[in-house]
Write an enzyme that holds these catalytic residues in place. Structure first.
Site, mmCIF file in Angstrom:
data_model
loop_
_atom_site.group_PDB
_atom_site.id
_atom_site.type_symbol
_atom_site.label_atom_id
_atom_site.label_comp_id
_atom_site.label_asym_id
_atom_site.label_seq_id
_atom_site.Cartn_x
_atom_site.Cartn_y
_atom_site.Cartn_z
ATOM 1 N N VAL A 132 5.092 4.545 2.147
ATOM 2 C CA VAL A 132 4.840 3.264 1.485
ATOM 3 C C VAL A 132 4.803 2.181 2.552
ATOM 4 O O VAL A 132 5.625 2.182 3.476
ATOM 5 C CB VAL A 132 5.954 2.949 0.462
ATOM 6 C CG1 VAL A 132 5.639 1.669 -0.311
ATOM 7 C CG2 VAL A 132 6.127 4.106 -0.484
ATOM 8 N N VAL A 133 3.874 1.229 2.426
ATOM 9 C CA VAL A 133 3.740 0.150 3.395
ATOM 10 C C VAL A 133 4.203 -1.152 2.756
ATOM 11 O O VAL A 133 3.792 -1.494 1.638
ATOM 12 C CB VAL A 133 2.284 0.011 3.880
ATOM 13 C CG1 VAL A 133 2.183 -1.080 4.948
ATOM 14 C CG2 VAL A 133 1.784 1.334 4.442
ATOM 15 N N ASP A 165 -7.417 11.765 9.049
ATOM 16 C CA ASP A 165 -7.479 11.106 7.741
ATOM 17 C C ASP A 165 -8.263 9.799 7.836
ATOM 18 O O ASP A 165 -7.810 8.743 7.397
ATOM 19 C CB ASP A 165 -6.073 10.843 7.214
ATOM 20 C CG ASP A 165 -6.079 10.484 5.718
ATOM 21 O OD1 ASP A 165 -7.077 10.793 5.046
ATOM 22 O OD2 ASP A 165 -5.099 9.890 5.248
ATOM 23 N N GLY A 214 0.812 -1.207 0.000
ATOM 24 C CA GLY A 214 0.000 0.000 0.000
ATOM 25 C C GLY A 214 0.842 1.252 0.000
ATOM 26 O O GLY A 214 2.006 1.233 0.406
ATOM 27 N N LYS A 215 0.237 2.332 -0.490
ATOM 28 C CA LYS A 215 0.899 3.630 -0.485
ATOM 29 C C LYS A 215 -0.098 4.666 -0.008
ATOM 30 O O LYS A 215 -1.271 4.645 -0.386
ATOM 31 C CB LYS A 215 1.409 3.987 -1.880
ATOM 32 C CG LYS A 215 2.490 3.044 -2.400
ATOM 33 C CD LYS A 215 2.993 3.444 -3.775
ATOM 34 C CE LYS A 215 4.056 2.472 -4.268
ATOM 35 N NZ LYS A 215 4.578 2.839 -5.596
ATOM 36 N N GLY A 216 0.367 5.567 0.862
ATOM 37 C CA GLY A 216 -0.504 6.602 1.391
ATOM 38 C C GLY A 216 0.158 7.955 1.352
ATOM 39 O O GLY A 216 1.255 8.130 0.811
ATOM 40 N N CYS A 217 -0.546 8.925 1.949
ATOM 41 C CA CYS A 217 -0.031 10.284 1.912
ATOM 42 C C CYS A 217 1.227 10.446 2.737
ATOM 43 O O CYS A 217 1.951 11.419 2.587
ATOM 44 C CB CYS A 217 -1.108 11.242 2.407
ATOM 45 S SG CYS A 217 -1.645 10.895 4.084
ATOM 46 N N SER A 218 1.516 9.497 3.626
ATOM 47 C CA SER A 218 2.688 9.656 4.478
ATOM 48 C C SER A 218 3.785 8.648 4.181
ATOM 49 O O SER A 218 4.864 8.743 4.761
ATOM 50 C CB SER A 218 2.295 9.551 5.949
ATOM 51 O OG SER A 218 1.600 8.343 6.186
#
Length: 1141
Positions: free
Chosen positions: A799-800, A919, A793-797
């Site tokens: 990469v996971v 968020d 996953g990738k988010g605003c803060s």
């Protein structure tokens, strides 16, 4: 020297030598006592941090007086001077456990309870071999229960409840062969219950409840604990059947296994537990019948089996349980008649069988239960008469029999129940008059007789019942006038005489009922003017006198009712003008003056009612003049009905009321064009007909664009404007696409550079590692997993990544984006509060079952990593949209929504200072193995303290589609912003659509689409529409809760604590008095919420032209139904579909 002298001298020398030796040993021991190492350890431990002065004052320990055995508080010593007991309770120390506990060689009891202990349980505890009692309850301890405790072979009592301990219950605890009490409730323990506990034959107490993650079946070996008196496994996730081996526990006194996942039948072997006093098996999935063997439990005092799926009847043998005090079988599928043997239970205090399928009559033998305090028979199929013998129950405080098939009259003898506080016989077929004696009951607070066929007058004695808080006599055949004695009801806050045959005037004395919050006199034949004293009821929230024969002018003094949120005066004979003072009722949400004889112009002051959001109905009057321009200020208004008047002029003031979903202007004298907006283009001809000058045949088009400040333009202007807008939109879109492509290219290039740089600097710069849990892996194992194939996953803060470490564990690792800074490294270190510091600061301080567990963090100069538990089911968003929600039935969706609400409520209400997530979205709610929800991604989390709340943020807070509307104009983020985002998530779960979804017509936001469909079942996900009526009812109530959350005004949104409470109660909804215990509330305060009491027909609430079919209305009523919460009564008033509260 003679032999005799020599012998004497030798003997004397030996004695003297022995004496010196004894003195030397004594002095050495005294010196050792004075240098007591145990005292030094304790003194150093107490002063290892800075206890509060109030705490320290309770200790008289000091370094000078080094003799704890003589003087020190909380300390007990042996005769040899060694410490045997340390007993500290309810003293806030905020320390970790002493490190050198094995040095206390004679220690037998270690109790440090309610002391705010922190840290973990040290392995060295297992070396305190003399310990018999270990009590570290009610602290803040974390980590696992150490296996070394199994070495404590003398241990008799182990109490570790009410901490934050994790991990499994060590099976080796069974080696503590003398253990009598194992108390571990209210922790965060996981795993199954060890079968090895069955080896502890001396065990008397097992309490493991309140550990939500303990799962698996209850081991049958528990039956081998032959001395067990208490078995508590409540509020866990244990499943499977109740083992029949429990019947071997002959000494068992309390069996507490409620709110779990157990199923199957109640084993008949429980009848062998002859010492059983308390049997708590409620809120499970038990099926089958109640075993007849229950009658063998002659010592049983409490039998709680409510909210299961039990069938069959109540066994006649229950009458043999002669010590029974409380029976609660509510919310099951039980049927048959109430056994007459109940009358043998002379100690019975509470008998609750609500919400079943019982039939037959109420047995007269129940009057033999002379100790009865509560009798709840509601929501069954009980028929026949109410036994007059119930009047002999002089201790009865609560009698509910509503929603049955009772007939006949209300026994006058009920007035002999002098302690009666609440009587609800609503929704039956009762006839006759209301016994006047009921109003002589000085403790009666609630009298509800709604929806019967009662006749006669309202007794004149009504004024004697001064304790009444709620009086509801609606939907009967009561005649006569309202007695003036009503003015003596000084505590009344809810008065409902609706839908009867009352006539005459409303007595002025009603103004003396100073606590009134709601008055409903609708659908009667009342006449005269509206009494002016009503205006003195400063707390009045709802006034409904519709469908009567009131006349005269509407009192201008009503403008003083600043708390009023619904004023319904429709279908009367009121005349004169609309008082301008109504504009002062700033809290009004609904104003219905339709179907009267009002004249004059619409006062512009109505535009000052900023909260008017439900409806404004002025239809079927004699109003003249133009629509005041100030009406445009009602930007929250949903329904406007001006039909059947003599209004004139154009419709310009209506062009920009953005939230209107229903408008009727038919049969007036309006002229000119229609504003060219979505609402007017969707209006039916019936909503416009009867306006001969509106859109005349000489005009080429009926629609004109309305421009703020410039009035109406012509059609040519509108066409050119639309073309210009289209051209601009295309240019802007092309520009944005090019910018995005350029940005993506730059980001990818930077990311490649950063990855290379991190790889190089990983060797140059030292990694720092801070674990928050007990971890068995190294940084190196984490680093090698940070490769592209492991990205989940990738988010605003950041990469996971998924990380499979060497010990077999799987964890989630978030690699944060580099902080964006201006200036040098020093400025960055000093000023930047990027997502890394925010997450670490936030997650390091919170622990909750519905918030993802933070394992630790590691970083070097360029790379920052956060580690979490890995969630195998991904996010809620992926389940809903990537897998099309096929694996999520309604129960799972509900559990996810409730868990997420509870987690968010914890952040807002249980953290100091409160934490705003900023968020909340479906992708930030992770789903565990058993579909339990976990709130994640605190990359934008912000600690909110008193000086920070509402302060403008410099970064975008939230994700597109979930951001609260106020952020767009104020840039302010509060807890209510999270509430809005959560509401969007709820709508997403119910509809299966994303906030901005291509399948939604015209690309409008999900919130607007649901509002436009006005609560229709068609908004639900297609996989949910075939559910049962009961589940559909739950879904519509959850939908109503979501609409409260997405209110455009932050102040009008509920708190997350309220939301969690509403959702929790929806599943166990029993209308107004579900599981009420009035024994604990002798006189409910006037501020008791009223939403669960208001079951007003929606057709009487809104203009007729805005109402749809009765089926649709019932759906809409279900939409907003909710039970008791602390949320304001006004927000849910008139929203319940039930006619009984």
């Amino acid at each position: 020297m003679s032999l005799h002298s020599l012998i004497f001298f030798s003997s004397s020398s030996s004695s003297l030598l022995f004496s010196f030796f004894f003195i030397f040993i004594f002095c050495f021991s005294l010196s050792d006592a004075e240098q007591n190492p145990e005292a030094s350890i304790l003194y150093s431990w107490l002063h290892s941090s800075s206890p509060t002065p109030s705490s320290l004052s309770l200790f008289n320990w000091n370094s000078i007086d080094n003799t704890p055995c003589n003087n020190w508080t909380f300390i007990t010593c042996s005769s040899q001077g060694f410490i045997t007991d340390i007993d500290i309770e309810s003293v806030p120390l905020q320390l970790s456990l002493p490190k050198n506990l094995p040095a206390f060689r004679s220690l037998q009891k270690l109790t440090i309870s309610g002391a705010n202990l922190t840290g973990t349980l040290p392995e060295s505890l297992g070396d305190c071999l003399g310990l018999k009692v270990l009590d570290l309850s009610s602290n803040g301890l974390v980590g696992d229960i150490p296996w070394s405790l199994s070495k404590l072979r003398n241990l008799e009592t182990l109490i570790l409840n009410s901490n934050q301990l994790t991990g499994k219950i060590p099976p080796d605890i069974s080696k503590c062969s003398k253990l009598k009490s194992l108390i571990l409730f209210d922790n965060l323990l996981t795993g199954s219950i060890p079968t090895e506990l069955g080896k502890l034959s001396g065990l008397e107490v097992i309490r493991i409840g309140g550990n939500k993650e303990i799962s698996g079946q209850i081991p049958s070996e528990i039956g081998d604990c032959s001395n067990l008196t208490v078995l508590g496994l409540a509020e866990t996730s244990v499943s499977g059947n109740l083992p029949s081996s429990l019947g071997k526990l002959k000494k068992l006194e309390t069996l507490s296994i409620y709110t779990t996942m157990i199923s199957g039948e109640i084993p008949s072997d429980l009848g062998n537990c002859s010492e059983l006093v308390d049997l708590f098996l409620y809120e499970n999935s038990l099926s089958g019948s109640i075993p007849r063997e229950i009658g063998q439990l002659t010592k049983l005092e409490q039998l709680f089996l409510w909210q299961n799926s039990l069938v069959g009847g109540i066994p006649e043998e229950i009458g043999n349980c002669s010590n029974l005090k409380m029976i609660d079988l509510s919310l099951n599928l039980l049927s048959g008649s109430i056994p007459s043997s109940i009358g043998r239970l002379s100690f019975l205090e509470e008998f609750m069988i609500s919400d079943n399928k019982f039939s037959g009559s109420i047995p007269t033998t129940i009057s033999n239960c002379s100790s009865l305090v509560q009798l709840q028979l509601d929501k069954n199929q009980i028929s026949g008469l109410i036994p007059s013998e119930l009047g002999t129950l002089t201790k009865l405080t609560l009698f509910f029999a509503w929603s049955n098939q009772l007939e006949g009259s209300i026994p006058p003898g009920l007035a002999d129940c002098t302690d009666l506080q609440a009587l609800d016989l609503s929704r039956n077929s009762l006839t006759g008059t209301i016994p006047s004696g009921l109003f002589m009951l000085r403790n009666l607070t609630k009298l509800l007789l709604i929806s019967n066929s009662l006749s006669g007058f309202i007794p004149q004695e009504i004024g004697n019942c001064s304790s009444l808080v709620r009086l509801r006599l609606g939907f009967n055949r009561i005649t006569g006038e309202i007695p003036s004695g009503i003015g003596s009801l000084k505590k009344i806050n809810f008065l409902d005489f609706s839908s009867n045959r009352l006539h005459g005037k409303v007595p002025d004395e009603i103004g003396s009922c100073s606590e009134l919050q709601m008055i409903d006199l609708s659908n009667n034949s009342l006449e005269g003017s509206l009494p002016n004293p009503v205006s003195s009821l400063s707390g009045l929230q709802v006034l409904d006198v519709s469908a009567n024969q009131f006349s005269g002018k509407i009192p201008a003094s009503l403008g003083r009712l600043v708390s009023l949120n619904k004023l319904i005066l429709s279908k009367n004979l009121f005349s004169g003008s609309i008082p301008t003072s109504l504009g002062m009722c700033s809290g009004l949400q609904l104003l219905d003056l339709g179907s009267n004889e009002l004249s004059g112009e619409i006062p512009s002051e109505l535009g000052d009612i900023e909260n008017l959001e439900i409806a404004l109905n002025l239809s079927s009057n004699r109003l003249t003049g133009k629509i005041p321009s100030k009406i445009a200020s009602l930007n929250k208004l949903s329904i406007l009905d001006l039909s059947h008047n003599m209004l004139e002029g154009d419709l310009a003031p209506l062009a920009n009321i953005e939230n209107l979903v229903s408008l009727n202007i038919s049969y007036n004298s309006f002229s000119g064009y229609l504003p060219d907006n979505k609402l007017f283009r969707q209006l039916s001809p019936q909503d416009l007909e009867g306006n001969k000058k509106l859109c005349s045949s000489t005009q080429d088009s009926c629609f004109l664009t309305y421009r703020k400040g410039n009035g109406l333009g012509d059609d040519g202007d509108a066409s050119r404007t639309r073309k210009l807008r289209l051209t601009l939109a295309l240019l802007i879109t092309l520009t944005v696409v090019l910018m995005i492509l350029g940005a993506v290219a730059v980001i990818r290039a930077r990311r490649n550079i950063d990855n290379e740089r991190d790889s190089e600097l990983g060797e140059t710069y030292k990694w720092q590692f801070t674990p928050f849990q007990k971890l068995n892996f190294s940084v190196d194992q984490i680093i090698r997993c940070l490769v592209e194939p492991n990205v989940i996953g990738k988010g605003c803060s950041g990469v996971v990544y998924r990380a499979d470490v060497d010990n077999g564990e799987v964890i989630a690792v978030k690699k944060l984006w580099p902080a964006m800074v201006n200036g040098g490294h020093d400025e960055k270190t000093k000023n930047v509060r990027d997502s890394f510091s925010a997450e670490v600061k936030t997650l390091g301080t919170i622990r909750h079952k519905n918030i993802v567990r933070f394992l630790g963090c590691c970083w070097n100069r360029n790379t920052r990593l956060l580690m979490y538990d890995y969630m195998p089911n991904g996010s809620l968003g992926s389940l809903l949209h990537e897998r099309r929600g096929s694996s999520l039935d309604w129960d799972l969706r509900y559990r996810i929504l409730l868990g997420a609400a509870q987690g968010l409520a914890y952040l807002h209400h249980d953290c100091l200072p409160p934490i705003v997530h900023r968020d909340i979205k479906a992708n930030n709610i992770l789903i565990g193995l058993d579909f339990e929800p976990y709130i994640a991604d605190f990359g934008l989390a912000k600690l909110v303290d008193e000086g920070d709340i509402g302060r403008c943020s410099n970064t975008v807070a939230g994700s597109y589609g979930y951001i609260a509307p106020e952020y767009g104009y104020s840039m302010k983020i509060t807890e209510k912003s999270d509430v809005y985002s959560y509401g969007v998530v709820v709508l997403e779960v119910l509809t299966g659509k994303q906030p901005i979804d291509p399948t939604v017509p015209e690309g409008i936001h999900l919130v607007d689409w649901v509002r436009q469909n006005r609560g229709s079942l068609e908004v639900l996900d297609s996989t949910l529409r075939s559910r049962t009526e009961a589940e559909a009812d739950e879904m519509m109530q959850v939908l109503g809760t979501a609409l409260l959350c997405v209110n455009s005004s932050p102040d009008e949104r509920p708190t997350m604590k309220d939301v969690a409470a509403m959702l929790k109660e929806i599943k166990q909804e029993r209308e107004e008095y579900a599981k009420v215990d009035l024994l604990l509330k002798k006189s409910p305060p006037p501020t008791t919420t009223m939403q669960e009491e208001c079951r007003k027909n929606e057709m009487m609430m809104i203009p007729a032209a805005a109402a749809s079919s009765s089926k649709e209305m019932r759906r809409e009523e279900r939409l907003l139904k909710s039970n008791n919460t602390s949320f304001s009564a006004s927000s849910l008033l008139y929203s319940s579909s039930s006619s009984i509260e």
